[in-house]
Write a protein that holds these residues in place. Sequence first.
Motif, PDB file in Angstrom:
ATOM      1  N   LEU A 226      19.912 -26.262 -13.646  1.00  0.00           N
ATOM      2  CA  LEU A 226      19.169 -27.358 -14.271  1.00  0.00           C
ATOM      3  C   LEU A 226      17.668 -27.094 -14.208  1.00  0.00           C
ATOM      4  O   LEU A 226      16.931 -27.396 -15.156  1.00  0.00           O
ATOM      5  N   GLY A 227      17.212 -26.555 -13.082  1.00  0.00           N
ATOM      6  CA  GLY A 227      15.799 -26.220 -12.972  1.00  0.00           C
ATOM      7  C   GLY A 227      15.391 -25.151 -13.965  1.00  0.00           C
ATOM      8  O   GLY A 227      14.263 -25.164 -14.481  1.00  0.00           O
ATOM      9  N   ARG A 228      16.313 -24.243 -14.252  1.00  0.00           N
ATOM     10  CA  ARG A 228      16.008 -23.174 -15.203  1.00  0.00           C
ATOM     11  C   ARG A 228      15.994 -23.664 -16.645  1.00  0.00           C
ATOM     12  O   ARG A 228      15.524 -22.959 -17.532  1.00  0.00           O
ATOM     13  N   GLN A 229      16.545 -24.851 -16.890  1.00  0.00           N
ATOM     14  CA  GLN A 229      16.683 -25.341 -18.258  1.00  0.00           C
ATOM     15  C   GLN A 229      15.503 -26.175 -18.737  1.00  0.00           C
ATOM     16  O   GLN A 229      15.603 -26.880 -19.736  1.00  0.00           O
ATOM     17  N   TRP A 230      14.354 -26.087 -18.057  1.00  0.00           N
ATOM     18  CA  TRP A 230      13.204 -26.880 -18.502  1.00  0.00           C
ATOM     19  C   TRP A 230      12.775 -26.500 -19.911  1.00  0.00           C
ATOM     20  O   TRP A 230      12.311 -27.347 -20.691  1.00  0.00           O
ATOM     21  N   ARG A 231      12.941 -25.231 -20.268  1.00  0.00           N
ATOM     22  CA  ARG A 231      12.596 -24.816 -21.632  1.00  0.00           C
ATOM     23  C   ARG A 231      13.481 -25.520 -22.652  1.00  0.00           C
ATOM     24  O   ARG A 231      13.025 -25.900 -23.738  1.00  0.00           O
ATOM     25  N   THR A 232      14.759 -25.676 -22.303  1.00  0.00           N
ATOM     26  CA  THR A 232      15.690 -26.367 -23.198  1.00  0.00           C
ATOM     27  C   THR A 232      15.235 -27.797 -23.450  1.00  0.00           C
ATOM     28  O   THR A 232      15.277 -28.290 -24.583  1.00  0.00           O
ATOM     29  N   VAL A 233      14.808 -28.476 -22.389  1.00  0.00           N
ATOM     30  CA  VAL A 233      14.347 -29.862 -22.527  1.00  0.00           C
ATOM     31  C   VAL A 233      13.138 -29.930 -23.451  1.00  0.00           C
ATOM     32  O   VAL A 233      13.068 -30.781 -24.347  1.00  0.00           O
ATOM     33  N   VAL A 234      12.183 -29.027 -23.261  1.00  0.00           N
ATOM     34  CA  VAL A 234      10.978 -29.011 -24.092  1.00  0.00           C
ATOM     35  C   VAL A 234      11.340 -28.742 -25.554  1.00  0.00           C
ATOM     36  O   VAL A 234      10.829 -29.398 -26.468  1.00  0.00           O
ATOM     37  N   ILE A 235      12.243 -27.789 -25.785  1.00  0.00           N
ATOM     38  CA  ILE A 235      12.643 -27.450 -27.155  1.00  0.00           C
ATOM     39  C   ILE A 235      13.387 -28.614 -27.810  1.00  0.00           C
ATOM     40  O   ILE A 235      13.145 -28.946 -28.981  1.00  0.00           O
TER      41      ILE A 235
ATOM     42  N   LEU B 103      28.849 -15.063 -22.090  1.00  0.00           N
ATOM     43  CA  LEU B 103      28.458 -15.962 -23.181  1.00  0.00           C
ATOM     44  C   LEU B 103      28.428 -17.415 -22.721  1.00  0.00           C
ATOM     45  O   LEU B 103      27.523 -18.174 -23.085  1.00  0.00           O
ATOM     46  N   THR B 104      29.408 -17.801 -21.912  1.00  0.00           N
ATOM     47  CA  THR B 104      29.442 -19.173 -21.405  1.00  0.00           C
ATOM     48  C   THR B 104      28.207 -19.465 -20.563  1.00  0.00           C
ATOM     49  O   THR B 104      27.592 -20.530 -20.695  1.00  0.00           O
ATOM     50  N   ALA B 105      27.843 -18.531 -19.706  1.00  0.00           N
ATOM     51  CA  ALA B 105      26.681 -18.716 -18.841  1.00  0.00           C
ATOM     52  C   ALA B 105      25.391 -18.826 -19.645  1.00  0.00           C
ATOM     53  O   ALA B 105      24.474 -19.557 -19.265  1.00  0.00           O
ATOM     54  N   HIS B 106      25.331 -18.124 -20.762  1.00  0.00           N
ATOM     55  CA  HIS B 106      24.097 -18.120 -21.556  1.00  0.00           C
ATOM     56  C   HIS B 106      24.031 -19.279 -22.549  1.00  0.00           C
ATOM     57  O   HIS B 106      22.954 -19.871 -22.743  1.00  0.00           O
ATOM     58  N   LEU B 107      25.156 -19.613 -23.177  1.00  0.00           N
ATOM     59  CA  LEU B 107      25.140 -20.591 -24.268  1.00  0.00           C
ATOM     60  C   LEU B 107      25.415 -22.021 -23.825  1.00  0.00           C
ATOM     61  O   LEU B 107      24.792 -22.968 -24.332  1.00  0.00           O
ATOM     62  N   LEU B 108      26.349 -22.203 -22.902  1.00  0.00           N
ATOM     63  CA  LEU B 108      26.815 -23.557 -22.615  1.00  0.00           C
ATOM     64  C   LEU B 108      25.804 -24.434 -21.869  1.00  0.00           C
ATOM     65  O   LEU B 108      25.581 -25.587 -22.265  1.00  0.00           O
ATOM     66  N   PRO B 109      25.173 -23.958 -20.772  1.00  0.00           N
ATOM     67  CA  PRO B 109      24.240 -24.851 -20.059  1.00  0.00           C
ATOM     68  C   PRO B 109      23.133 -25.427 -20.932  1.00  0.00           C
ATOM     69  O   PRO B 109      22.908 -26.645 -20.911  1.00  0.00           O
ATOM     70  N   PRO B 110      22.418 -24.611 -21.733  1.00  0.00           N
ATOM     71  CA  PRO B 110      21.370 -25.216 -22.566  1.00  0.00           C
ATOM     72  C   PRO B 110      21.910 -26.182 -23.606  1.00  0.00           C
ATOM     73  O   PRO B 110      21.261 -27.190 -23.911  1.00  0.00           O
ATOM     74  N   MET B 111      23.091 -25.909 -24.148  1.00  0.00           N
ATOM     75  CA  MET B 111      23.662 -26.813 -25.143  1.00  0.00           C
ATOM     76  C   MET B 111      24.024 -28.158 -24.520  1.00  0.00           C
ATOM     77  O   MET B 111      23.792 -29.222 -25.109  1.00  0.00           O
ATOM     78  N   LEU B 112      24.587 -28.130 -23.312  1.00  0.00           N
ATOM     79  CA  LEU B 112      24.929 -29.383 -22.641  1.00  0.00           C
ATOM     80  C   LEU B 112      23.676 -30.177 -22.285  1.00  0.00           C
ATOM     81  O   LEU B 112      23.598 -31.392 -22.521  1.00  0.00           O
ATOM     82  N   VAL B 113      22.700 -29.502 -21.705  1.00  0.00           N
ATOM     83  CA  VAL B 113      21.468 -30.187 -21.308  1.00  0.00           C
ATOM     84  C   VAL B 113      20.764 -30.761 -22.532  1.00  0.00           C
ATOM     85  O   VAL B 113      20.310 -31.917 -22.523  1.00  0.00           O
ATOM     86  N   ALA B 114      20.672 -29.984 -23.603  1.00  0.00           N
ATOM     87  CA  ALA B 114      20.008 -30.460 -24.820  1.00  0.00           C
ATOM     88  C   ALA B 114      20.715 -31.681 -25.389  1.00  0.00           C
ATOM     89  O   ALA B 114      20.071 -32.647 -25.825  1.00  0.00           O
ATOM     90  N   GLY B 115      22.046 -31.653 -25.392  1.00  0.00           N
ATOM     91  CA  GLY B 115      22.796 -32.783 -25.928  1.00  0.00           C
ATOM     92  C   GLY B 115      22.539 -34.064 -25.174  1.00  0.00           C
ATOM     93  O   GLY B 115      22.413 -35.147 -25.766  1.00  0.00           O
ATOM     94  N   PHE B 116      22.456 -33.982 -23.861  1.00  0.00           N
ATOM     95  CA  PHE B 116      22.214 -35.184 -23.070  1.00  0.00           C
ATOM     96  C   PHE B 116      20.772 -35.669 -23.208  1.00  0.00           C
ATOM     97  O   PHE B 116      20.512 -36.867 -23.225  1.00  0.00           O
TER      98      PHE B 116
END
Length: 395
Positions: A81-90, A363-376
Amino acid sequence: MPQLLAFTLLALILWIGDIVSTRTRSWLPSVFVCALLFLAGYWTFFPEDIVQTAGFETPIVFLAMYLLITNMGTLLSVEELGRQWRTVVIALSGIGGILALLFTVGLTVLDWQTIVVGAPPLVGGVVASLIMSQAAADAGLQALSVLAILIYVMQGFAGYPLTAIMLKREGRRVLAAHRAGDWQAPAMATETAEAPLPPRLFASLPAAYDTAYFKMLRLGAVAFAAWGTSELAAPVVTLSPFVLCLVFGVVATSVGFLEREPLRKANAFGFTVLILMVFIFDGLKRATPEMLGQLIVPLVAIIGIGLLGMYLASWNVGRLLGVTPAMAFACSLTALYGFPADYIITKDVIDTLTEDAAEREVLTAHLLPPMLVAGFVTVTMVSVVLAGIFVGMIA
């Protein structure tokens, strides 16, 4: 219609969606195909209450939602989750791009009230749509009240295939680098592997006692804790129980109370997803041919202009943050449908790109976490806030 016939028809549609997605290698995502089939069914012989007749009333739908979102949290870690800050900004930039273009270019072809009513449903889910629909109806704008629901119902028709295209492009890039030995896999890749042992807090528990019921017990307890926290905080601050379920799932896995994907290990994942998917498609019963004919121009204009603004914003912000255009746009597109469609589309793409278990983990490690975080971030959190603000702008 008999209950078992209704259930069989719904399951048949979902199965056909899977087949078409597999045959087309996700160029036609299963959720897109299912949406078309549901629409055709409602326009022909489906009773409006076919989903309820099949047994999927509101209580079981919310139960499935709480359990599945908590289960999704087990796929993430606190570090992830900490690594996904870029996803939140995008994701936020994508929403900003939608609003910026709608309130500039959009106002040259549509009036102010249409933009105000249509914008929150475009960047959110059913809650934002219902808020704006009710507000428009209270203001005497009956056509715009229908438009708010129709945007929610129809936006996925643009979002589903576009997301699949973007994820396939990103997935191929990752696979090519992985096969060439140039891909640096994130830590998440090794954590998502199947772990037959109980989670850390129950490591000494005999395997015979770690039954499917015990897995469901612990998952339900975590979801209940998330819901209870939301209720306790309600007098002071509004916290979405769905967001808390995701967070509690992450924490419970990190401390060793839950294993990864307990629903799948309890053999309950497929049925839980089925419940949620038919509930989502139930919204298509509102989209009659007459409604589409009357509102086609504002519908296409809002979705088209909004998507262009989303792409431009996410592309530019993604470049600044070192995220590929395909991945950045895919994350922003989750605003058009949210959970669980973001999960289903991502898994569809992964399954069609490779049959190798190790490659699927990458692929799951790369694609799924940002997609889940972005959706929420987009659907569950931001859209409801926007709807609350825009209600006061209708007049």
